[in-house]
Write an enzyme that holds these catalytic residues in place. Structure first.
Site, PDB file in Angstrom:
ATOM      1  N   HIS A 169       0.827  -1.209   0.000  1.00  0.00           N
ATOM      2  CA  HIS A 169       0.000   0.000   0.000  1.00  0.00           C
ATOM      3  C   HIS A 169       0.863   1.262   0.000  1.00  0.00           C
ATOM      4  O   HIS A 169       0.562   2.232  -0.694  1.00  0.00           O
ATOM      5  CB  HIS A 169      -0.930   0.014   1.226  1.00  0.00           C
ATOM      6  CG  HIS A 169      -2.103  -0.912   1.115  1.00  0.00           C
ATOM      7  ND1 HIS A 169      -3.245  -0.758   1.855  1.00  0.00           N
ATOM      8  CD2 HIS A 169      -2.303  -2.002   0.336  1.00  0.00           C
ATOM      9  CE1 HIS A 169      -4.107  -1.726   1.545  1.00  0.00           C
ATOM     10  NE2 HIS A 169      -3.551  -2.497   0.640  1.00  0.00           N
ATOM     11  N   ARG A 173       1.063   4.539  -2.759  1.00  0.00           N
ATOM     12  CA  ARG A 173       0.727   5.923  -2.415  1.00  0.00           C
ATOM     13  C   ARG A 173       1.882   6.886  -2.648  1.00  0.00           C
ATOM     14  O   ARG A 173       1.695   8.085  -2.722  1.00  0.00           O
ATOM     15  CB  ARG A 173       0.286   6.018  -0.952  1.00  0.00           C
ATOM     16  CG  ARG A 173      -1.058   5.361  -0.666  1.00  0.00           C
ATOM     17  CD  ARG A 173      -1.575   5.808   0.682  1.00  0.00           C
ATOM     18  NE  ARG A 173      -0.575   5.673   1.735  1.00  0.00           N
ATOM     19  CZ  ARG A 173      -0.334   4.573   2.418  1.00  0.00           C
ATOM     20  NH1 ARG A 173      -1.005   3.483   2.183  1.00  0.00           N
ATOM     21  NH2 ARG A 173       0.609   4.550   3.344  1.00  0.00           N
ATOM     22  N   GLU A 176      -0.254   7.529  11.523  1.00  0.00           N
ATOM     23  CA  GLU A 176      -0.508   6.190  12.039  1.00  0.00           C
ATOM     24  C   GLU A 176      -1.408   6.281  13.270  1.00  0.00           C
ATOM     25  O   GLU A 176      -1.121   7.014  14.214  1.00  0.00           O
ATOM     26  CB  GLU A 176       0.802   5.488  12.376  1.00  0.00           C
ATOM     27  CG  GLU A 176       1.706   5.401  11.148  1.00  0.00           C
ATOM     28  CD  GLU A 176       2.694   4.247  11.202  1.00  0.00           C
ATOM     29  OE1 GLU A 176       2.664   3.461  12.168  1.00  0.00           O
ATOM     30  OE2 GLU A 176       3.492   4.153  10.255  1.00  0.00           O
TER      31      GLU A 176
END
Lengths: 179, 179, 179
Positions: C58, C62, C70
């Site tokens: 992921h 991005r 986070e």
């Protein structure tokens, strides 16, 4: 969402969905949009604490406005005893199917009797059932047989119903009939 | 539901659904709405009684009208051997994927070959595959890897298909293309 | 698919789906169709190799265009810290819910705080969550409690959202709002 005219009487709606998808609440809303009397056929038995809590939650929501019939097993017979013209909710067919399998019923005959009793009803009927076949194949054979039986039952009821919805996060997705 | 004109030739339809959701019956109806010849690629092997019963049920339904090719593993090769202009059903990709994983195939390459063989087809193709990712995360790592692989395969095939349906209780819910 | 005018700001979209159904990729595409800045709230912690590989995949996708926050647990607080006017992706609520249950949080309060923080946002928000309730009832009680909690959370978020989609094989099926 539900019209309350004469055309509703005899209409069969099937509400499918996963766990905690809002099936019961939506199904109740379909019935309470119709004129009373409202009849509730409960298939659940409070055999453990989880189930007792779930039953109590549903009962509190329905309050005194409903006539409740308990039918963990003899569902076709219960359907035939519901007064003509009343709006009926059966919640849910998954527990009933589970009871029927544990009771070693002949599923083919049992499903046929259910279909006939539904066809004979005079009054709108809303059925709630779980969709259980969209996960990985279960390890144990009983669970596989159960999901096969539930899938076949859902197919039969969906073929007979005038409207079928799949609940997704509390929202009805129309699979058959008008939204 | 399926038009039988020339535009159908080369069309790819993906029929997704859970266990006993009516995938095979619906997929067969798409093919039999087209002119013969009808070709059936079977990926199932009768390794246990459950599977043998399922295969026998499907075979009885198809009767003598279909040419059957067995391809538990070499699916891309089987696809390339199907005569041009025939309408093809592949049932199902979930068993094939399971066979490929048990056979330690390189899944990335295998999926790519499958996509190329599908793109090269001259004739309508209907694919059946299970949706397996909508339950709770499985306990064992192999089941997790399988549902990941099935999800990725379904995404690839759906991207390539002109029509994708999700079967719910025997009813097709259109996800892509015209209903 | 997403209009980039002022009406988008404050809009809440819920992207539901099973394992490997293309949720994250689709959700990212909704955000990147909007003007920057793009903010990503990651709820995943790399506690095992499977999860580390998923996170790395992921992150690579991005690239540098996103600001990442986070928040494995303190999600409401993280939401309130996102700059006004930015387009936000929260991926995913299933890991966050799992973390909250393992942390013995009061789920009712936690979900209420989350809903309030989402309502207070100034800027488009896209939420990713798993649908986990469409398989057979899990054997173990923790898994049953988790799928109940996820179902309730999804219902609440869906009620609050202006658009809800269910991903099927990488394709969005609109359950609420415009497609």
């Amino acid at each position: 969402m539900v019209e309350t005219d004469a055309a509703e009487h005899g209409r069969l709606t099937l509400v499918l969905g996963g766990a905690r998808s809002g099936k019961s609440l939506y199904a109740e809303s379909l019935v309470t949009a119709l004129p009373k009397p409202w009849v509730y056929i409960a298939t659940a038995e409070g055999r453990d604490d989880e189930m007792k809590a779930r039953i109590a939650e549903h009962q509190a929501r329905r309050a005194e406005d409903w006539q409740t019939i308990e039918a963990p097993l003899m569902l076709a017979e219960a359907l035939r005893a519901v007064p003509a013209g009343s709006a009926l909710l059966v919640d849910c067919l998954t527990l009933w199917l589970s009871n029927a399998m544990l009771g070693a019923f002949d599923l083919e005959k049992t499903m046929t009797h259910l279909g006939e009793a539904l066809a004979a009803r005079d009054g709108a009927t809303v059925l709630v059932a779980n969709e259980v076949g969209l996960g990985i194949v279960p390890d144990n054979a009983l669970a596989r047989r159960f999901r096969d039986a539930q899938g076949l039952l859902n197919q039969r009821l969906a073929a007979q119903a005038s409207r079928v919805v799949l609940m997704v996060a509390g929202l009805p997705l129309t699979v058959k009939g008008q939204s």
